[in-house]
Design an enzyme around this catalytic site. Structure first.
Site, short mmCIF file in Angstrom:
data_model
loop_
_atom_site.label_atom_id
_atom_site.label_comp_id
_atom_site.label_asym_id
_atom_site.label_seq_id
_atom_site.Cartn_x
_atom_site.Cartn_y
_atom_site.Cartn_z
N ASN A 9 0.71 -1.16 0.04
CA ASN A 9 0.08 -0.15 -0.03
C ASN A 9 0.98 1.24 0.07
O ASN A 9 1.51 1.56 0.99
CB ASN A 9 -0.89 -0.04 1.29
CG ASN A 9 -1.69 1.12 1.40
OD1 ASN A 9 -1.82 2.06 0.65
ND2 ASN A 9 -2.23 1.38 2.57
N TRP A 10 1.10 1.79 -1.19
CA TRP A 10 1.95 2.91 -1.12
C TRP A 10 1.37 4.09 -0.66
O TRP A 10 2.26 5.17 -0.44
CB TRP A 10 2.38 3.18 -2.79
CG TRP A 10 3.34 2.30 -3.35
CD1 TRP A 10 4.11 1.21 -2.82
CD2 TRP A 10 3.74 2.10 -4.72
NE1 TRP A 10 4.67 0.43 -3.57
CE2 TRP A 10 4.42 1.06 -4.78
CE3 TRP A 10 3.47 2.65 -6.06
CZ2 TRP A 10 5.13 0.60 -5.91
CZ3 TRP A 10 4.09 2.31 -7.15
CH2 TRP A 10 4.88 1.45 -6.98
N LYS A 11 0.12 4.30 -0.45
CA LYS A 11 -0.33 5.36 0.12
C LYS A 11 -0.20 6.76 -0.66
O LYS A 11 -0.16 6.38 -2.05
CB LYS A 11 -0.11 5.69 1.59
CG LYS A 11 -0.10 4.62 2.34
CD LYS A 11 -0.07 4.82 3.91
CE LYS A 11 -0.12 3.53 4.71
NZ LYS A 11 -0.22 3.41 6.21
N GLU A 96 -6.99 4.97 7.60
CA GLU A 96 -6.62 6.47 7.16
C GLU A 96 -7.68 7.15 6.41
O GLU A 96 -7.96 8.33 6.80
CB GLU A 96 -5.35 6.53 6.37
CG GLU A 96 -3.89 6.04 7.21
CD GLU A 96 -2.64 5.69 6.69
OE1 GLU A 96 -2.88 5.67 5.31
OE2 GLU A 96 -2.08 5.25 7.17
N GLU A 166 -5.64 -4.54 10.57
CA GLU A 166 -4.60 -3.75 10.64
C GLU A 166 -4.95 -2.99 12.09
O GLU A 166 -5.61 -1.87 11.98
CB GLU A 166 -4.55 -2.75 9.76
CG GLU A 166 -4.44 -3.36 8.20
CD GLU A 166 -3.66 -2.46 7.37
OE1 GLU A 166 -2.61 -2.60 6.77
OE2 GLU A 166 -4.29 -1.14 7.06
N GLY A 172 2.60 2.08 10.73
CA GLY A 172 3.37 3.20 10.57
C GLY A 172 4.17 3.71 12.04
O GLY A 172 4.80 4.76 11.93
N SER A 212 3.26 -2.17 10.15
CA SER A 212 4.59 -2.15 10.49
C SER A 212 5.30 -3.63 10.07
O SER A 212 6.16 -4.12 10.71
CB SER A 212 5.27 -1.92 11.74
OG SER A 212 4.65 -0.56 12.01
N GLY A 233 2.81 -1.10 4.06
CA GLY A 233 3.01 0.30 3.92
C GLY A 233 4.28 0.57 3.54
O GLY A 233 4.62 0.54 2.63
N GLY A 234 4.73 1.28 4.64
CA GLY A 234 6.08 1.75 4.49
C GLY A 234 7.19 0.85 3.80
O GLY A 234 7.90 1.38 2.85
P1 PGA Z 1 2.68 0.15 7.78
O1 PGA Z 1 1.27 0.35 7.00
O2 PGA Z 1 3.20 -0.93 7.21
O3 PGA Z 1 3.78 1.36 7.07
O4 PGA Z 1 2.47 0.12 9.14
C1 PGA Z 1 0.24 -0.54 6.89
C2 PGA Z 1 -1.00 0.17 6.22
O5 PGA Z 1 -1.32 1.34 6.66
O6 PGA Z 1 -1.64 -0.55 5.37
#
Ligand code: PGA
Length: 250
Positions: A9-11, A96, A166, A172, A212, A233-234
């Protein structure tokens, strides 16, 4: 045996040229995996990404969609539009979006239905806040979110929904749920699906963990009985790190 599904998930990150470069670096590193590899990219990157994943095993997803097909909804993108360019997956109800963009259980449910109507596969996010966790409400919150998200779907649609558990406090933050803890929460989601739709459907639903996930903790998490991969994500912003997660079983 359920397959493992690993989705990035690149956001709101990555310009089109960066997306294309990323895919060129990732593709050779994940070409031999049996796991499903998905990149959920910003709208602006979708078309470029779809061009670059041709002849690879990487699938492309969006991060949101509107539940209407078309109309006066300035700034929105519909499921029909996503499907028209070849998008396969769409994240729905990410925390989010629930937190900053007024996404509710009701809009999540409408979007999942619209995704299926348009031949898209939804990745639906559920998860508790730190406060809810400390009050001992995790199970109650995540099973209720799941129940409301899936309301009115056919058993076949439920079977084809990917759920991403999640915990919001782990997104994050560098804090990960322990593998046992994540597995227990995911089990409670699966039990709820079993209660409503029966064992066969519940056994088939892919439920990912997100929050994470990194190269160094992916194996421990994904080897748990009920964790069917991750929403990342990250760590999905670096091709080598993401490849490590995808190849956790190599
Ligand atoms: P993260 O994000 O791996 O950076 O914690 C996960 C997500 O929001 O899907």
């Amino acid at each position: 045996m359920r397959r493992k599904v690993i989705a990035g998930n690149w956001k709101m990150n990555m310009l089109p040229n960066e997306a294309m470069e990323f895919i060129e670096k990732l593709a050779p590193q994940v070409k031999d995996t049996d796991n499903e590899v998905i990149l959920c990219v910003p709208y602006i990157d979708l078309f470029y990404s779809l061009l670059n994943v041709q002849e690879t095993n990487i699938k492309i997803g969006a991060q949101n969609m509107h539940f209407k097909e078309s109309g006066a909804y300035t700034g929105e993108v519909s499921g029909k539009m996503l499907k028209s360019i070849g998008v396969e997956y769409v994240i729905i109800g990410h925390s989010e979006r629930r937190q900053y963009f007024a996404e509710t259980d009701e809009t999540v449910n409408k979007k999942i239905k619209a995704a299926f109507e348009n031949g898209l596969k939804p990745i639906v996010c559920v998860g508790e806040t730190l406060e809810q966790r400390e009050e001992g409400k995790t199970k109650e919150i995540i099973t209720k979110q799941t129940e409301l998200a899936l309301e009115g779907l056919t058993p076949e649609q439920v079977q084809n929904t990917i759920i991403a558990y999640e915990p919001i406090w782990a997104i994050g933050t560098g804090k990960t749920a322990t593998a046992e803890d994540a597995n227990n929460s995911i089990k409670s989601i699966r039990d709820k699906i079993c209660q409503i739709y029966g064992q066969k459907i519940a056994n088939g639903v892919i439920i990912q963990y997100g929050g994470s996930v990194k190269g160094e903790n992916a194996k421990e998490l994904f080897e748990m009985s009920d964790i069917d991969g991750g929403l990342v994500g990250g760590a999905s912003l670096k091709p080598d790190e993401f490849a490590k997660i995808v190849n956790y079983d190599k």
